[in-house]
Design a protein around this motif. Structure first.
Motif, PDB file in Angstrom:
ATOM      1  N   THR A  27       1.000  -0.921  -0.195  1.00 19.30           N
ATOM      2  CA  THR A  27      -0.568   0.296   0.258  1.00 19.30           C
ATOM      3  C   THR A  27       1.174   1.436  -0.211  1.00 19.30           C
ATOM      4  OG1 THR A  27      -1.715  -1.223   1.153  1.00 19.30           O
ATOM      5  CG2 THR A  27      -1.784   1.356   1.226  1.00 19.30           C
TER       6      THR A  27
ATOM      7  N   ILE B 162      -1.698   5.680   2.671  1.00 13.77           N
ATOM      8  CA  ILE B 162      -2.709   5.518   4.207  1.00 13.77           C
ATOM      9  C   ILE B 162      -2.505   6.595   5.209  1.00 13.77           C
ATOM     10  CG2 ILE B 162      -1.129   3.964   6.719  1.00 13.77           C
ATOM     11  CD1 ILE B 162       0.125   1.956   4.391  1.00 13.77           C
TER      12      ILE B 162
ATOM     13  N   THR C 193       5.459  -5.776   6.939  1.00  8.84           N
ATOM     14  CA  THR C 193       3.686  -6.071   6.950  1.00  8.84           C
ATOM     15  C   THR C 193       3.753  -5.713   8.138  1.00  8.84           C
ATOM     16  OG1 THR C 193       4.621  -7.954   5.197  1.00  8.84           O
ATOM     17  CG2 THR C 193       2.002  -7.635   6.862  1.00  8.84           C
TER      18      THR C 193
ATOM     19  N   ARG D  18      -5.701  -1.734  10.156  1.00 11.36           N
ATOM     20  CA  ARG D  18      -5.700  -2.980   9.380  1.00 11.36           C
ATOM     21  C   ARG D  18      -4.010  -3.774   9.199  1.00 11.36           C
ATOM     22  NH1 ARG D  18      -7.814  -0.093   4.144  1.00 11.36           N
ATOM     23  NH2 ARG D  18     -10.227   0.492   4.938  1.00 11.36           N
ATOM     24  N   ARG D  19      -4.196  -4.785   8.653  1.00 12.42           N
ATOM     25  CA  ARG D  19      -2.498  -5.305   8.463  1.00 12.42           C
ATOM     26  C   ARG D  19      -2.011  -4.492   6.857  1.00 12.42           C
ATOM     27  NH1 ARG D  19      -3.885 -10.115  10.051  1.00 12.42           N
ATOM     28  NH2 ARG D  19      -2.358  -9.929  12.079  1.00 12.42           N
ATOM     29  N   VAL D  20      -0.808  -3.669   7.281  1.00 15.11           N
ATOM     30  CA  VAL D  20      -0.289  -3.637   5.694  1.00 15.11           C
ATOM     31  C   VAL D  20       0.745  -3.833   5.169  1.00 15.11           C
ATOM     32  CG1 VAL D  20      -1.852  -1.114   5.728  1.00 15.11           C
ATOM     33  CG2 VAL D  20       0.292  -1.482   6.326  1.00 15.11           C
TER      34      VAL D  20
ATOM     35  N   ILE E 220       4.395  -2.438   3.148  1.00 13.68           N
ATOM     36  CA  ILE E 220       5.056  -1.687   2.896  1.00 13.68           C
ATOM     37  C   ILE E 220       5.854  -1.312   1.646  1.00 13.68           C
ATOM     38  CG2 ILE E 220       4.043   0.693   4.218  1.00 13.68           C
ATOM     39  CD1 ILE E 220       5.951   1.155   5.930  1.00 13.68           C
TER      40      ILE E 220
ATOM     41  N   HIS F 214      -7.490   3.283   7.918  1.00 12.11           N
ATOM     42  CA  HIS F 214      -5.985   2.113   8.250  1.00 12.11           C
ATOM     43  C   HIS F 214      -6.113   1.429   9.656  1.00 12.11           C
ATOM     44  CE1 HIS F 214      -5.540   3.220   4.044  1.00 12.11           C
ATOM     45  NE2 HIS F 214      -5.340   2.128   3.471  1.00 12.11           N
TER      46      HIS F 214
END
Ligand code: ATP
Ligand code: MG
Ligand code: MG
Ligand code: MG
Length: 450
Positions: free
Chosen positions: A2, A7, A76, A17-19, A21, A14
């Motif tokens: 993402t 974000i 992550t 949430r798990r993102v 980068i 967000h």
């Protein structure tokens, strides 16, 4: 992954949430409590995203030593509200992978601010700095706005040649093109284009309204802060149009592009106004909405003459406007963009329409504060006899321009257009002191990197 921009823009959504980068480490700070704070930048915006790396229970111990400034990472983690000031959220790392390590001892981009001169010597790494990254996002936004503007108004995008047989501006600032194996490759001398105008005229006289937007080359042997040897030019051309239509188009164009960039690149412009020029946004606002002041060249010269200024190059009727004159007109006389029209015939190229007075041509130069001339345009000479006369007066060989003269023989129409340098425009929009910072890989006499 993402984008960080995504974000931070919609951070509230967000949270929790798990993102993932993907980006480059800017800095790492270790706290005594076994937590590291890693600032990651992914190029999508100026801001870094802070990643919290908790190495309790020996987690992350192994990669910690590779998590250095410049390393590329995929991280992550979960987005959470940040207790720190100045940022709404941070990411708590769950897994970190070092994609490419970076030796901090030899990495040229240290945390301090580097000079632009130094950064040009590492042109392959300078896009990772805040300033160059932000300029290039503005450049992208301008380029897209240019196409949107013309497409919405029925102009056709045409591609004019890069290798040409003519020096459009007649200034002798051309680069010669020769094939390594065969200097006679084309059977005649060829050059890198200095402007796509002559060929754009051909297509305007068939499709009505066209524009080109491509690279142009000028071997100007000078080191100024607003000239490059390679730059991108935006050149619209309209059939059945005169100088007045041309002025109106240039004005609408600047309004559209400046206001688009102001709305799309707010974060970048705020940054530039802080670093380069606190009046930047104010100046952009005037260009985004105010009509041009229009003065004739003759009026401009008399304003300069009675200014009482001690110009290095005194203004006299017949001289080209110098940078110092342009500055005086845009910053002292008028407070905003100025269009100077009807220049002396002798100082402008052959293709401009000769006015009834026989001494001036239907030209316009649009000047803005900070960079001076940003647009050069004109109504074109569409009368065969007068065009031929112009060519002879300028010592050109009409035979080499037979095709161009032909257009005046077969269904000629008044037509007009202009040329605007993309990099000049970006210099104006961002306030960067030197045009060399507005293009990914600048070329100027004595310097071409990569
Ligand atoms: P200048 O007076 O600044 O040298 P010019 O009158 O020679 O410009 P034109 O031939 O009128 O330039 O070209 C149209 C536009 O292209 C200019 O208004 C400017 O925005 C841009 N331009 C011209 N030369 C350069 C250059 N060497 N580097 C970057 N942009 C340029
Ligand atoms: Mg020039
Ligand atoms: Mg000029
Ligand atoms: Mg010009």
């Amino acid at each position: 992954g993402t984008p960080v921009r995504e974000i931070l823009r919609r951070w509230a959504e967000h949270i929790g949430r798990r993102v993932m980068i993907n980006g480059w480490v800017r800095t790492r700070r270790d706290s005594k409590a076994g937590i590291s704070f890693v600032e990651v930048n992914d190029g999508s915006c100026l801001k870094n995203l802070q990643v919290i790396v908790d190495h309790g229970r020996d987690r992350f111990q192994e990669i910690l030593q590779s998590l250095t400034t410049g390393a590329s990472v995929s991280i992550t983690g979960v987005v959470r509200r940040s207790p720190a000031k100045g940022q709404p959220v941070e990411v708590e790392a769950e897994s970190i992978s070092i994609v490419g390590s970076c030796d901090p001892a030899s990495y040229p981009l240290q945390k301090k601010r580097h000079s632009f001169e130094f950064l040009r010597e590492i042109a392959h790494l300078r896009p990772r700095t805040n300033t160059i990254g932000a300029v290039m996002r503005v450049r992208n936004s301008v380029s897209y706005a240019v196409h949107r503007f013309f497409q919405e108004r029925g102009f056709y995008y045409i591609h004019t040649p890069i290798i040409t047989t003519s020096d459009c501006e007649g200034a002798g600032e051309v680069f010669r093109v020769t094939a390594q194996q065969d200097p006679e490759f084309f059977g005649r001398p060829t050059y890198l284009t200095v402007s796509g105008q002559l060929q754009a005229e051909v297509y305007a006289l068939a499709l009505g309204k066209v524009y080109t937007f491509g690279p142009t080359f000028r071997a100007e042997n000078s080191q100024t802060r607003r000239h490059l040897s390679e730059f991108w030019m935006i050149e619209p051309e309209m059939a059945f149009a005169d100088l007045e239509n041309d002025l109106a188009l240039a004005q609408d164009f600047l309004h559209h592009v400046v206001s688009s960039v102001m709305s799309e690149c707010d974060e970048e412009l705020q940054f530039f106004s802080k670093f380069f020029d606190e009046k930047l946004l104010e100046r952009l606002q005037t260009v985004a909405e105010r009509p041009f002041e229009v003065v004739t060249y003759t009026e401009a010269i008399s304003l300069l003459k009675k200014s009482g200024e001690n110009f290095t190059y005194p203004a006299e009727w017949g001289c080209d406007l110098q940078a110092e004159h342009e500055r005086y007109l845009t910053e002292r006389v008028f407070n905003g963009p100025v269009a100077v029209i009807h220049f002396p015939r002798d100082i402008k190229p052959f293709y401009m329409k000769v006015n009834d007075d026989g001494r001036t041509v239907a030209a316009m130069d649009v000047l803005v504060a900070g960079v001076g001339e940003i647009i050069g345009g004109s109504e074109r000479e569409y009368r065969y006899e007068l065009l031929l006369e112009q060519m002879k007066l300028k010592g050109m060989n009409p035979e080499a321009y037979e095709w161009y003269l032909d257009l005046r023989k077969y269904g000629s129409v008044p037509h007009a257009g202009f040329g605007l340098g993309l990099e000049r425009l970006i210099q104006f929009l961002t306030g960067v002191p030197n045009i060399r910072e507005t293009i990914p890989f600048p070329r100027v006499p004595g310097y071409a990197f990569a």
